[in-house]
Motif scaffolding. Structure first.
Motif, short mmCIF file in Angstrom:
data_model
loop_
_atom_site.label_atom_id
_atom_site.label_comp_id
_atom_site.label_asym_id
_atom_site.label_seq_id
_atom_site.Cartn_x
_atom_site.Cartn_y
_atom_site.Cartn_z
N GLY A 16 0.73 -1.03 -0.02
CA GLY A 16 0.04 0.12 -0.01
C GLY A 16 0.64 1.19 0.06
N GLN A 17 2.07 1.25 0.44
CA GLN A 17 3.10 2.41 0.67
C GLN A 17 3.85 2.59 -0.64
OE1 GLN A 17 5.02 2.09 4.37
NE2 GLN A 17 3.35 2.60 5.54
N ILE A 18 4.13 1.25 -1.33
CA ILE A 18 4.92 1.40 -2.48
C ILE A 18 4.46 1.13 -3.89
CG2 ILE A 18 7.05 0.55 -3.17
CD1 ILE A 18 8.09 0.21 -0.57
N ASP A 19 3.74 -0.08 -3.95
CA ASP A 19 3.63 -0.73 -5.02
C ASP A 19 2.09 -0.04 -5.73
OD1 ASP A 19 5.67 -2.72 -5.25
OD2 ASP A 19 4.54 -3.61 -3.51
N LEU A 20 1.28 0.02 -4.89
CA LEU A 20 -0.01 0.45 -5.44
C LEU A 20 0.01 2.13 -5.73
CD1 LEU A 20 -2.58 -1.21 -3.37
CD2 LEU A 20 -1.78 -1.90 -5.75
N PRO A 21 0.80 3.01 -4.70
CA PRO A 21 1.07 4.30 -5.26
C PRO A 21 1.84 4.26 -6.76
CG PRO A 21 1.41 4.08 -2.90
CD PRO A 21 1.10 2.76 -3.58
#
Length: 290
Positions: free
Chosen positions: A79-84
């Protein structure tokens, strides 16, 4: 000059393997979160913040920050790296007058446990772990983007470059254990998986590019193989027994993972060609040379 093929995650295992396979035949543009010192791999920010037309016909999104095991240890990471990152990539491609097909490497684990047959693309996903849930969330963003998107739900990929430190890749770990007479840690009783050789995966990528294919597709061997049979193949090929240490399987492990690949083979003419026995033999030969 032909349109380029963009690869995110170009410094990861899949990205590096794509370079080894297509570097001399495809006009690749390599991207990663961190550029390489020699400049052969660009920073992803170069693409995400640019405005010039990309002139690309395919973007292979292989950038992902975790594998299933460490996704459970750091559940916030996706949620902090891949989806953004994916959101930024979608926004960038939406600016293109002729966006490339965005090929996303997903996982067959999004289905959860198989219903006594190979999962089909119209089955409702029931992902068990953080990794699979993150991949499914990414799929949903992509389908809502309005872009030409190809989602490949891939089986257990093997035959990629590997190291002893990798936390993914059961086939290579089994071979290493056999050659070094070290115990192999087995999780669960006798998990059933769909093992796909990298050569067959790359042949599938070729068909996606040739057809400018979009949609959601299973790509696997189409065969369900118990781990015990994989162990037998490794022992036969190496000539060494594999000591097994058994532990209860984690709740997030998809211990019965089967894929029905009929939809993809019918649409593309692709067929998996590397049997598991042949793939194991190649893995043993490669690791013996190290």
């Amino acid at each position: 000059m032909p349109d380029s093929i963009l690869i995110t995650g170009a410094r990861g295992r899949v990205g590096r393997a794509i370079q080894m396979t297509y570097g001399s035949t495809w006009p690749l543009r390599l991207l990663s979160r961190t550029a390489s010192p020699d400049g052969s791999v660009e920073s992803l920010d170069t693409l995400l913040t640019g405005n010039a037309p990309l002139e690309a016909d395919l973007l292979i999104h292989a950038a992902w920050s975790c594998v299933p095991a460490n996704a459970e240890e750091h559940p916030e990471q996706i949620g902090q790296i891949d989806l953004p990152l994916l959101d930024r990539l979608i926004a960038r491609l939406q600016k293109e007058s002729r966006p490339p097909v965005l090929l996303f490497i997903s996982t067959g684990a999004v289905y959860g446990l198989a219903p006594s047959r190979g999962n089909r693309e119209d089955d409702t996903p029931y992902p068990l772990g953080v990794y699979a849930k993150g991949k499914l969330a990414a799929e949903e963003r992509l389908r809502a983007s309005g872009l030409p998107v190809c989602i490949l739900r891939v089986g257990n990929l093997y035959g990629l470059p590997s190291s002893p430190e990798d936390r993914q890749g059961v086939t290579a770990r089994l071979v290493r254990c056999a050659l070094a007479n070290q115990p192999f840690q087995r999780w669960g009783d006798d998990p059933i998986k769909d093992y796909l050789h990298s050569d067959d995966f790359f042949a599938a990528l070729t068909r996606v590019r040739e057809l400018r294919l979009t949609g959601t597709w299973n790509v696997g061997s189409g065969n369900a193989t118990p781990l015990s049979h994989l162990v037998e193949l490794v022992e036969k090929e190496t000539g060494h027994p594999v000591p097994i240490l058994s532990r209860p399987g984690p709740a997030w492990d998809v211990y019965d993972n089967r894929l029905d690949v009929t939809h993809f083979t019918t649409a593309t003419g692709w067929q998996p060609a590397v049997t598991l026995a042949e793939g194991v033999a190649r893995e043993v030969a490669a690791l013996r040379e190290l």
